[in-house]
Design an enzyme around this catalytic site. Structure first.
Site, PDB file in Angstrom:
ATOM      1  N   ASP A  55      -2.211  -3.524   2.876  1.00 33.89           N
ATOM      2  CA  ASP A  55      -2.726  -4.521   1.938  1.00 33.89           C
ATOM      3  C   ASP A  55      -1.978  -4.489   0.607  1.00 33.89           C
ATOM      4  OD1 ASP A  55      -4.672  -5.225   3.775  1.00 33.89           O
ATOM      5  OD2 ASP A  55      -6.171  -3.863   2.929  1.00 33.89           O
ATOM      6  N   TYR A 113      -3.310   8.350   7.146  1.00 33.57           N
ATOM      7  CA  TYR A 113      -3.398   7.811   5.788  1.00 33.57           C
ATOM      8  C   TYR A 113      -3.935   8.904   4.874  1.00 33.57           C
ATOM      9  CZ  TYR A 113      -2.867   2.913   7.284  1.00 33.57           C
ATOM     10  OH  TYR A 113      -2.396   1.725   7.782  1.00 33.57           O
TER      11      TYR A 113
END
Length: 248
Positions: A55, A113
């Protein structure tokens, strides 16, 4: 003769509208920026295939992408050729020629992540685009206890952005490590794949546990509910980094 080149990329996502290029060419994305560099270096129009659609504002430490080219530039030399044309917030760390059938997205079998939190009363103006500030002290032990409920294969519908039309919202989280060093807290999440905003919502929910706004066992109830409204906040993009991708 066409060749397939794989890139390992590090980028600062602050000034970009995410990875994926947009129809409006005035919108700056990581994908479009690297494609432009490839076109400058090879004089070819290429389609850069990415491993993940990060994003706007999300960073990457080791992103994988690949593209097909007829250029004679040796695979390992592409990193130098492309870095000449890239802005300072994107760098090609590695480049290599790979089999033609290699696909950055479809061949990826796992990802890690990391979500970074600055846990102290005062925020850091220098780090403001790279870490999420939480001024009240986090209870790390409670966060670790809560994270255990997320390990394994579950329907993570409650931990994704509402909407969308996916075949399945079942994913497998293989590991979550929550580490604290001085005033930096890191949430490392590994799994076979992630839903839209999944890691940010998991991080936001664990932060709420750390602030005693939720109990660790609430995570199990949230999972079973499959209801986004039951989970915690979506933590800001600036604290999220794609750390590692795994391939066979």
């Amino acid at each position: 003769m066409a060749r397939n080149v794989r890139l390992k990329v590090e980028y600062d996502g602050t000034n970009y509208s995410g990875w994926q290029k947009q129809k409006d060419k005035n919108i700056k994305t990581i994908q479009s920026s690297i494609e432009k560099a490839i076109e400058e270096a090879t004089k070819e129009e290429v389609e850069l295939i990415g491993s993940s659609r990060t994003d706007a504002g999300v960073h990457a430490l080791a992103y994988t992408a690949n593209f097909k080219t007829c250029s004679t530039i040796p695979g390992e030399k592409f990193k130098h050729a492309l870095n000449r044309f890239l802005p300072e917030d994107i760098v090609i760390l590695e480049s290599e020629e790979v089999p033609m059938e290699f696909h950055s997205r479809f061949d990826c079998i796992g990802k890690t992540y990391v979500y970074k939190i600055l846990n102290r009363p005062l925020f850091s103006p220098i780090q403001r685009n790279y870490i999420y500030h939480v001024k009240d002290e986090l209870d790390i032990n409670s966060m670790i206890e809560a994270s255990k409920f997320l390990i394994g294969t579950h329907d993570f519908n409650a931990f994704k952005k509402s909407g969308g039309n996916l075949k399945t919202t079942v994913r497998t989280i293989t590991n979550i490590n929550i580490l604290k060093s001085n005033d930096i807290v890191e949430i490392h999440v590994s799994g076979d794949g992630f839903l839209y905003n999944m890691v940010r919502i998991i991080s936001g929910t664990l932060i709420e546990v750390g602030l005693s706004r939720r109990k660790p066992e609430d995570i199990s109830i949230i999972l079973q509910s499959k209801d986004r409204c039951k989970a915690g906040m979506c933590a800001p993009a600036r604290g999220l980094y794609l750390k590692e991708l795994f391939y066979n």
